[in-house]
Design an enzyme around this catalytic site. Sequence first.
Site, PDB file in Angstrom:
ATOM      1  N   HIS A 197       3.321   7.170   7.297  1.00 48.00           N
ATOM      2  CA  HIS A 197       4.762   7.282   7.481  1.00 48.00           C
ATOM      3  C   HIS A 197       5.026   8.773   7.513  1.00 48.00           C
ATOM      4  CE1 HIS A 197       5.094   7.870   3.136  1.00 48.00           C
ATOM      5  NE2 HIS A 197       4.306   6.852   3.002  1.00 48.00           N
TER       6      HIS A 197
ATOM      7  N   CYS B  66       2.904   0.784   7.147  1.00 47.75           N
ATOM      8  CA  CYS B  66       2.740   0.599   5.712  1.00 47.75           C
ATOM      9  C   CYS B  66       2.917  -0.866   5.296  1.00 47.75           C
ATOM     10  CB  CYS B  66       3.713   1.515   4.978  1.00 47.75           C
ATOM     11  SG  CYS B  66       3.038   2.116   3.437  1.00 47.75           S
TER      12      CYS B  66
ATOM     13  N   ARG C 289      -3.753   4.791  -6.252  1.00 52.89           N
ATOM     14  CA  ARG C 289      -3.018   4.755  -4.988  1.00 52.89           C
ATOM     15  C   ARG C 289      -3.596   5.807  -4.060  1.00 52.89           C
ATOM     16  NH1 ARG C 289       1.676   1.935  -4.745  1.00 52.89           N
ATOM     17  NH2 ARG C 289       2.468   3.009  -2.916  1.00 52.89           N
TER      18      ARG C 289
END
Lengths: 255, 456
Positions: A192, A96, A132
């Site tokens: 993640h 990330c 996002r």
Amino acid sequence: MNERTLNIAHLYPDLLNLYADRGNIVTLVQRLRWRGIEATVHEVTHQDAPRLSAYDLVLLGGGSDREQEIVGEYLLKHKQEFKAAVDSGLPLLAICGGYQLLGAFYQLPNGQKIQGLDILDMYTSAGTGLPRLIGNVAIETEYGIVMGFENHGGRTVHQHRPLGKVLHGHGNDGESGYEGVHHMNIWGTYIHGPLLPKNPQFADAVLATALEYAGHSAVLDPLDDVVEESARRAFLARRMPDVTTSPDAATAQPK
Amino acid sequence: MLGIWIGKLVTWLLRMRGMDATSFPGKIALKFSPRLIAWFGRRIERVIVVTGTNGKTTTTSLLAAMMQHEEPVITNHKGANLLQGIATAFLQHASWTGKLSAKTAVLEVDEATFPLLADSLPIVVIAVTNVFRDQLDRYGELDVTVDKLFSAIRKTDACLVLNADDPICRNLGLRASRKTYYYGMSRDTARAALRRQMRDGQFCMNCGHELVYDAFWYGQLGLYRCPSCDFARPHPEFIGVYRGKTMALCEEQLPEVELKMPVQGLYNAYNVLAAASAARVIGLWAGPIHDGLADYNPPDGRMQSFDTKAPVTLNLIKNPTGCDSVVQAVVSEPGEKVVVIGINDLAADGRDVSWLWDADFELFAEDANVVSFIASGYRAEDMALRLKYAGIDSSRIRVESDMDAAMDSAIESARLQRVPVFALCTYTLLHKTVHTLTAKARDHERANAEYRASVS
């Protein structure tokens, strides 16, 4: 009987530990320990200078924009060392925010550019007004299907080999159909969730690379991954039923 | 006025159908009268707000119970802490003409909602429990939460009641520059041994240096100080000495007050201390504080006990720090036990369960007293995986996705071994489990009664 030992560096856990990076460390350490291999985890905080020559594997986690900017500044001081170390094959797993820092820059929505390590021919921009990219993700890789959760505003563009092909989710930029990067012994990814517990094959590939880099035998004894496999199956069945489980199940068989 | 009538009507209709009305009437009423809360704000004399990450609901209920011994208060029950829940609380205490039945309101307010209503209510006291990292997919970042709290405080003239042991609260107090009271645990109860735990805000917000901890309680709560500037834990006006079943409240120059703890666990001791401190600041004497604690019924999932065939204690878990304090509370219970952990990933739980890896389940691995674990819920397999990597042997972990079946099986094996069950679960599993366990406890009681009757 086993002389193998591994030095793992967790870079800036004090700043970059937004999304359960601890889960990745725990997975690496336990999978070594279960095989009788010792591991030392060096937590390199913002006050310490990373001693790249002392590590066999480096982990760079994710953080928020503000923390990433701070980390960017610390990392930049060691840019040349990093370049030299990864050129010599140092295994580096970046997730990330850490992944974004491997490129030339990360451009924030306000136009400001956070300088990256410039290790990879890659850049990231958050764009303006773009949504996002959030949700469950599965990608097809040389390590079987890798799965997890992604949550990133940045769109990453690079010309290297991707980590995998997106089966479900957004990936690097939500358009290319590819996720992450795999160049030399560098792995970068937006997954993640955390990445390694549910992807033991990938975790083992990282460990094998690190052992080899450390000058040890890279052969890893098989482990009983029944709990891991059942978590993988349940996750796909519940969250991404569109991703076929059959190739994954096939690759997951012990050789 | 239209909003009030519609809100009252919706409340009445829901009640007629036997339904709970904690949020929905307010939601509808706000659609018709968006300024409804401000309208009520002009008709109430004073409002006390409780906000923060963990412990809002318990602290609010405790404070409301204490104040109710002095005068009637309006309060939002069961954690309905968004605008609609607050509007509902007012509606329930309003007549059809909008006249309120109380002059004081004790409101639990969500951190993100707080700025939206801070200037519409006559807020006199703001109590902050703590500022921990909550569900990331909801708030984004900790800084955002702190900024929201700060902007809300600035819109009021209220005095603050803050947790001295929390550096983020201390920072809030320094930035807000107004009358501030601090509460904290007695120094000598802090643990000197440092456990590697996730801590938020461990950097000095004055100068950026890493904070030094001389000792701590849990999470980031402790005796902190900055090595390079004068930022440090303040000496609290209200000091709690937690002794398990009781807690002493100490104030300078006043005799110590012994309070009975209606809820167990260190994190609940903080809630009792926060509520008692806020009550003192408002001007309550020891009597109502004491009585309020005595008639307080813990809400669902806060160390809630059930008298089933094997006794069950139920806890809600939803974020790493809250989960850590629950795990700590369970581990610190003496004797062997069976542990059930139910994890769901519906919208109200948070779709992403990565926080499980930040929570300190390793504490369970160090506790040899847990005879077996059952992982349950939609993400049972993820929970089992987490326990395995925490260092617990897979042979001690079972997966049973259905929570009811998991509880049945846990109670049965616990009964045979004569040990209690501790159940932990996420939000969407909680109320169903409370319901099932209540029914099981009732059956158990009836069976016992019949058994006794037949013997005599």
